[in-house]
Scaffold this motif. Structure first.
Motif, PDB file in Angstrom:
ATOM      1  N   LEU A 188       0.860  -1.185   0.000  1.00 24.40           N
ATOM      2  CA  LEU A 188       0.000   0.000   0.000  1.00 24.40           C
ATOM      3  C   LEU A 188       0.895   1.233   0.000  1.00 24.40           C
ATOM      4  CD1 LEU A 188      -2.829  -0.271   2.697  1.00 24.40           C
ATOM      5  CD2 LEU A 188      -3.126   0.107   0.247  1.00 24.40           C
ATOM      6  N   ARG A 189       0.460   2.276  -0.688  1.00 26.68           N
ATOM      7  CA  ARG A 189       1.188   3.548  -0.592  1.00 26.68           C
ATOM      8  C   ARG A 189       0.691   4.316   0.633  1.00 26.68           C
ATOM      9  NH1 ARG A 189       3.667   3.458  -5.573  1.00 26.68           N
ATOM     10  NH2 ARG A 189       2.261   2.785  -7.238  1.00 26.68           N
ATOM     11  N   TYR A 190       1.593   5.113   1.193  1.00 31.70           N
ATOM     12  CA  TYR A 190       1.288   5.894   2.387  1.00 31.70           C
ATOM     13  C   TYR A 190       1.531   7.377   2.135  1.00 31.70           C
ATOM     14  CZ  TYR A 190       0.827   1.848   5.511  1.00 31.70           C
ATOM     15  OH  TYR A 190       0.396   0.716   6.136  1.00 31.70           O
ATOM     16  N   GLU A 191       0.917   8.195   2.952  1.00 31.25           N
ATOM     17  CA  GLU A 191       1.281   9.629   2.968  1.00 31.25           C
ATOM     18  C   GLU A 191       1.502  10.022   4.418  1.00 31.25           C
ATOM     19  OE1 GLU A 191      -2.016  11.599   1.172  1.00 31.25           O
ATOM     20  OE2 GLU A 191      -3.470  10.811   2.594  1.00 31.25           O
ATOM     21  N   LEU A 192       2.204  11.141   4.622  1.00 31.18           N
ATOM     22  CA  LEU A 192       2.506  11.538   5.998  1.00 31.18           C
ATOM     23  C   LEU A 192       1.392  12.405   6.563  1.00 31.18           C
ATOM     24  CD1 LEU A 192       6.328  12.290   5.794  1.00 31.18           C
ATOM     25  CD2 LEU A 192       5.186  10.281   6.752  1.00 31.18           C
ATOM     26  N   GLY A 193       0.943  12.020   7.771  1.00 33.67           N
ATOM     27  CA  GLY A 193      -0.112  12.792   8.424  1.00 33.67           C
ATOM     28  C   GLY A 193       0.450  13.598   9.579  1.00 33.67           C
ATOM     29  N   LYS A 242      -5.976   4.715   0.749  1.00 36.03           N
ATOM     30  CA  LYS A 242      -6.963   3.670   0.435  1.00 36.03           C
ATOM     31  C   LYS A 242      -6.951   3.325  -1.051  1.00 36.03           C
ATOM     32  CE  LYS A 242     -11.401   2.542   2.429  1.00 36.03           C
ATOM     33  NZ  LYS A 242     -12.736   2.987   2.750  1.00 36.03           N
ATOM     34  N   GLY A 243      -6.975   2.042  -1.338  1.00 38.60           N
ATOM     35  CA  GLY A 243      -7.066   1.603  -2.734  1.00 38.60           C
ATOM     36  C   GLY A 243      -5.780   1.743  -3.531  1.00 38.60           C
ATOM     37  N   SER A 244      -4.666   1.982  -2.845  1.00 40.38           N
ATOM     38  CA  SER A 244      -3.411   2.219  -3.578  1.00 40.38           C
ATOM     39  C   SER A 244      -2.572   0.952  -3.716  1.00 40.38           C
ATOM     40  CB  SER A 244      -2.599   3.301  -2.866  1.00 40.38           C
ATOM     41  OG  SER A 244      -2.197   2.831  -1.590  1.00 40.38           O
ATOM     42  N   GLU A 245      -3.181  -0.211  -3.518  1.00 40.52           N
ATOM     43  CA  GLU A 245      -2.437  -1.467  -3.579  1.00 40.52           C
ATOM     44  C   GLU A 245      -1.699  -1.623  -4.911  1.00 40.52           C
ATOM     45  OE1 GLU A 245      -5.556  -1.270  -2.503  1.00 40.52           O
ATOM     46  OE2 GLU A 245      -5.779  -2.462  -0.661  1.00 40.52           O
ATOM     47  N   PHE A 246      -0.495  -2.106  -4.816  1.00 36.92           N
ATOM     48  CA  PHE A 246       0.257  -2.468  -6.017  1.00 36.92           C
ATOM     49  C   PHE A 246       1.218  -3.585  -5.644  1.00 36.92           C
ATOM     50  CE2 PHE A 246       4.491  -0.554  -5.273  1.00 36.92           C
ATOM     51  CZ  PHE A 246       4.220   0.154  -4.122  1.00 36.92           C
ATOM     52  N   VAL A 247       1.738  -4.279  -6.658  1.00 33.59           N
ATOM     53  CA  VAL A 247       2.578  -5.441  -6.390  1.00 33.59           C
ATOM     54  C   VAL A 247       4.023  -5.156  -6.791  1.00 33.59           C
ATOM     55  CG1 VAL A 247       3.032  -7.855  -7.019  1.00 33.59           C
ATOM     56  CG2 VAL A 247       0.684  -7.088  -6.568  1.00 33.59           C
ATOM     57  N   ILE A 248       4.935  -5.444  -5.875  1.00 40.01           N
ATOM     58  CA  ILE A 248       6.366  -5.339  -6.193  1.00 40.01           C
ATOM     59  C   ILE A 248       6.853  -6.731  -6.563  1.00 40.01           C
ATOM     60  CG2 ILE A 248       8.647  -4.697  -5.326  1.00 40.01           C
ATOM     61  CD1 ILE A 248       7.413  -2.969  -3.271  1.00 40.01           C
ATOM     62  N   ASP A 249       7.639  -6.787  -7.623  1.00 43.13           N
ATOM     63  CA  ASP A 249       8.171  -8.056  -8.100  1.00 43.13           C
ATOM     64  C   ASP A 249       9.432  -8.395  -7.300  1.00 43.13           C
ATOM     65  OD1 ASP A 249       9.043 -10.198  -9.593  1.00 43.13           O
ATOM     66  OD2 ASP A 249       9.933  -8.942 -11.164  1.00 43.13           O
ATOM     67  N   VAL A 250       9.300  -9.255  -6.313  1.00 39.82           N
ATOM     68  CA  VAL A 250      10.454  -9.685  -5.513  1.00 39.82           C
ATOM     69  C   VAL A 250      10.383 -11.198  -5.283  1.00 39.82           C
ATOM     70  CG1 VAL A 250      10.791  -7.524  -4.242  1.00 39.82           C
ATOM     71  CG2 VAL A 250       9.228  -9.233  -3.331  1.00 39.82           C
ATOM     72  N   ASP A 251      11.533 -11.798  -5.007  1.00 41.80           N
ATOM     73  CA  ASP A 251      11.525 -13.223  -4.672  1.00 41.80           C
ATOM     74  C   ASP A 251      12.152 -13.516  -3.315  1.00 41.80           C
ATOM     75  OD1 ASP A 251      14.119 -12.768  -5.371  1.00 41.80           O
ATOM     76  OD2 ASP A 251      14.053 -13.935  -7.230  1.00 41.80           O
ATOM     77  N   THR A 252      12.634 -12.467  -2.650  1.00 43.20           N
ATOM     78  CA  THR A 252      13.157 -12.627  -1.297  1.00 43.20           C
ATOM     79  C   THR A 252      12.697 -11.426  -0.480  1.00 43.20           C
ATOM     80  OG1 THR A 252      15.125 -13.700  -2.211  1.00 43.20           O
ATOM     81  CG2 THR A 252      15.252 -13.009   0.087  1.00 43.20           C
ATOM     82  N   VAL A 253      12.275 -11.676   0.737  1.00 39.89           N
ATOM     83  CA  VAL A 253      11.837 -10.590   1.617  1.00 39.89           C
ATOM     84  C   VAL A 253      12.586 -10.721   2.946  1.00 39.89           C
ATOM     85  CG1 VAL A 253       9.882  -9.563   2.856  1.00 39.89           C
ATOM     86  CG2 VAL A 253       9.542 -10.506   0.555  1.00 39.89           C
TER      87      VAL A 253
END
Lengths: 485, 294
Positions: free
Chosen positions: A375-380, A394-405
């Motif tokens: 999710l993307r965030y903003e500073l409050g 809200k609704g800012s979901e996106f997928v990062i292509d990674v194979d190790t976390v």
């Protein structure tokens, strides 16, 4: 008032402007393209001439504001003065009056937030590179053989020190100098704690740590590895059965926190503790020469923004990752890592995704990581820590292509010792409650300090807590105070 | 260094080591484990405690030679030492009076089941033991288990010794014969523990399993050994190794157990190549390194 006096000092000291060197002398480093292919140290240290020249930059101002910034109260102007005269043996002796692990501190202390932050010269120019000079003095001693240290006559008192990290080693060293017999119990197979398992070789060579440990042994400290207090003897048994007059608990922050998001147990997800322990302590980077393996894929995401996160991201590159990302839910200015580590990470090609936090980890049929939904965030508004609170968009979901976390969002206190010690008060988070000035806990004769009390912090703060505790243990053993009872 | 006081080859590639570690023996209890490291380049491997002798100050471990490390370990002999040995780790088994208990040991899992069965019987329980192996020559500690249990049944997958069938077949018989069983303890390979749990779930029989997941430190520091139990993440090293088998996510465990498969294979091949070379006739007698003795 301080400001006025400092201005005066500056005007008197600055008279001779010809000798003023505004910038720190650079310390040679391995070039990024080269260093990401090896685990050798990045910062190579000053030579004798540069160390002396850098020391000569010091104004020797009377107020010595730098000392205010040192958690172990090293007499900084005194050792710098000796270093400027190339009396490096004298300089290291001066440092070691207060600091048991100078070769470590010279490398890993966040000097910019401590001694160098207060340096008078730093108000207009670069502060004196106190850490680099300290490192040179310490390395020179390791190379030339240790300067013997004075040890008080034996008191006959025995103290058990649980954990051989920076807090424990400092406490043991100070106790030994005061004439007490310190026995250090270490759960792992080698002494040093986080200095061995956590901080990478390229930032703190393990040989340097072991040389420092060997020097401490010369003070008469007994170190027992493979000894898990709480599983072998408990703290109570150490005092009641084994005859220890006092106990210091410095067991650190050894419990990794996870995000508690779906997919976190998938193959390819590591805690930073595991990722770094395999690499540093077990030397997985030398696999198969060493038996412990590690698996790093092509694209690594490291969650978190502290030193542990930087260490993990840089380690991933050295282990062969093509891309290494720091994923942090706040913005660049809030990164808690040491400046130098952030710079080094960037130079090496570590990439940053700010204002981003994962919601779940995606995996394939074999349960291996294939991506990370974020999710993307903003500073409050500012939160309790004074930093602006990250708020999810809200609704800012996106997928990062990674194979190790690698999850580097912090560590809690390992519960093993607190859980097995009677009458030891702990906080809700499991940290031992101890007096910040004395290290005294709720249990008579038992003291604690370092990350197990403060939560994950720095090497030098742990050392500061270790030495405060040593002083109060000394007072306790000398019957000078009963604050502990 | 920790000396190997006694070595016994229990079955082909299954070894027993009695290792001198008085402090560990003093505290060890059934169900706990140790972590050892053979040499300074070695990995830390967990082994469940098969027995302990406080008087002799020794811990007994039983292991099967599978990968490089267990083969290097298996090549050691009495009088040799291992570099590091730490324990006792994990929570001990809950030993109390339950009533009638079944203790199931599969393969080398017989070894850790033994001290648990013994302690449970000593605590007044009726203990029915079931031990199983792939084939007859892999059956060991039958006598010890018979002495530790109130009753013992032995089975082999291929029927080459005792009865033919899996431990689950025998367990089904035992459950059907007696209606007073209150607890089952099962230790062995993952598929066996999973099969036992699937069976006992049908009968509503509470089952405890001992998980040997991949570990590094064994003190709760790294999280390598995490398992999902009842929907929650647990660390096998400090929260276990014993868990309610009906709550364990065995599918996840099975996949996590394979994380380092390629590296394990590489390591073993490398070791076997080196051993072969060094054990060749032209080198015989030159190399006394016990790591390469066959």
């Amino acid at each position: 008032m301080d400001a006025v006096i400092e201005v005066k000092i500056m005007t008197t000291e600055y008279k001779n402007k010809k000798t003023l060197v505004p910038n720190k002398y650079d310390m040679p480093v391995q070039e990024p393209v080269q260093r990401i292919k090896n685990f050798q140290e990045v910062a190579l240290g000053y030579d004798e001439e540069t160390a002396a020249a850098e020391a000569a930059r010091c104004l020797q101002c009377k107020q010595a504001p730098c000392c205010r910034g040192c958690p172990v109260e090293v007499d900084i102007p005194a050792f710098i003065k000796l270093a400027a005269r190339k009396d490096f043996a004298g300089a290291i002796k001066k440092i070691k009056e207060k600091n048991a692990l100078p070769a470590v501190c010279g490398r890993v202390c966040p000097q910019e937030n401590q001694c160098e932050k207060f340096c008078t010269l730093g108000k207009k120019h670069n502060p004196v590179a106190i850490g680099r000079i300290e490192r040179f003095c310490a390395d020179r001693e390791l190379h030339n053989g240790a300067v013997p240290q004075e040890v008080a006559a034996a008191t006959g008192k025995k103290v058990a020190v649980v954990g051989s990290g920076p807090a424990g080693l400092t406490c043991a060293a100070d106790l030994a100098k005061l004439g007490h017999k310190a026995t250090v119990f270490e759960a792992l197979h080698v002494a040093g704690g986080v200095l061995m398992y956590g901080i990478p070789e390229f930032r703190l060579p393990k040989a340097v740590v072991q040389e420092e440990v060997e020097n401490l042994k010369k003070l008469g400290i007994d170190i027992r590895v493979n000894a898990v207090v709480g599983k072998l003897a408990t703290v109570d048994e150490l005092m009641e059965k084994d005859g220890f007059d006092a106990v210091f608990i410095g067991t650190g922050a050894g419990l990794p926190y996870f995000m508690k998001i779906p997919g976190e147990n998938a193959c390819g997800v590591y805690s930073a503790n595991e990722f770094l322990t395999r690499t540093n302590l077990m030397k997985a980077y030398l696999f198969p020469g060493y038996d412990t393996p590690i698996r790093v894929g092509r694209k690594v995401a490291v969650l978190g923004g502290g030193n542990v996160a930087m260490d993990s991201a840089r380690t991933a590159l050295r282990l062969g990752a093509e891309e290494s990302w720091i994923v942090y839910r706040r913005s660049r200015v809030e990164l808690p890592a040491r400046h130098e580590e952030i710079e080094h990470a960037e130079e090496e090609g570590v990439k940053f995704r700010f204002l981003t936090s994962p919601t779940r980890i995606l995996y394939n049929d074999d349960y291996w990581v294939t991506g990370m939904e974020c999710l993307r965030y903003e500073l409050g508004e500012a939160d309790d820590s004074g930093r602006r609170r990250p708020v999810p968009i809200k609704g800012s979901e996106f997928v990062i292509d990674v194979d190790t976390v690698v999850v580097a969002i912090g560590q809690g206190p390992n519960p093993l010792v607190p859980r097995t010690t009677n009458g030891l008060e702990c906080s809700k988070k499991g940290n031992i409650i101890a007096d910040p000035e004395t290290g005294a806990t709720s249990k008579p004769g038992v003291f604690a300090g370092g990350d197990v009390v403060s939560g994950a912090a720095t090497v030098i703060l742990a050392m500061g807590a270790g030495r405060k505790a040593a002083n109060s243990i000394h007072a306790y053993l000398s019957g000078q105070t009963t604050t502990n009872s | 260094m920790y000396r190997i006081n006694r070595k016994e080859v229990l079955a082909p590639s299954v070894n027993l080591f009695e290792i001198k570690a008085p402090a560990v023996a003093e505290k060890a209890r059934p169900g706990q484990f140790v972590i050892l490291r053979v040499d300074s380049e070695g990995e830390r491997i967990p082994l469940t405690i098969a027995d302990f002798d406080r008087e002799k100050g020794a811990i007994t471990c039983v292991f099967q030679e599978v990968g490089k490390t267990t083969r290097v370990l298996g090549a050691l002999n009495e009088g040799d030492s291992v570099k590091d040995f730490v324990g006792p780790l994990g929570e001990p088994s809950r030993i109390e009076y339950y009533g009638h208990i079944v203790c199931v040991g599969g393969g080398v899992g017989v070894a850790p089941v033994y001290p648990i069965a013994r302690a449970l019987k000593e605590a007044g329980n009726k203990v029915t033991g079931i031990i199983g192996a792939r084939t007859g020559e892999l059956v060991f500690w039958e006598d010890k288990m018979r002495a530790a249990c109130s009753e013992l049944r032995v089975t082999t997958d291929d029927g080459s010794y005792a009865g033919k069938g899996f431990v689950t077949d025998v367990l089904t018989e035992v459950i059907k014969e007696s209606n007073d069983i209150v607890l089952c303890i099962a230790i062995g390979p993952l598929p066996m523990m999973r099969a036992v749990c699937n069976l006992t779930r049908e009968y509503g029989l509470k089952t405890v399993v001992s998980l040997n997941s991949i570990m590094v430190d064994g003190t709760g520091m790294c999280g390598s050994c995490r398992v999902t139990v009842g929907g929650e993440t647990k660390f096998a090293c400090v929260d276990g190794p014993e868990f309610d088998g009906h709550q364990v996510d065995f599918a996840e465990m099975a996949r996590r157990a394979l994380i380092y498969k390629p590296q394990e294979k590489l390591s073993l091949e490398r070791y076997l190549n080196e051993s072969e070379h060094q054990c060749g006739c032209s080198h015989r007698g030159e190399n006394n390194d016990n790591r390469v003795q066959k």
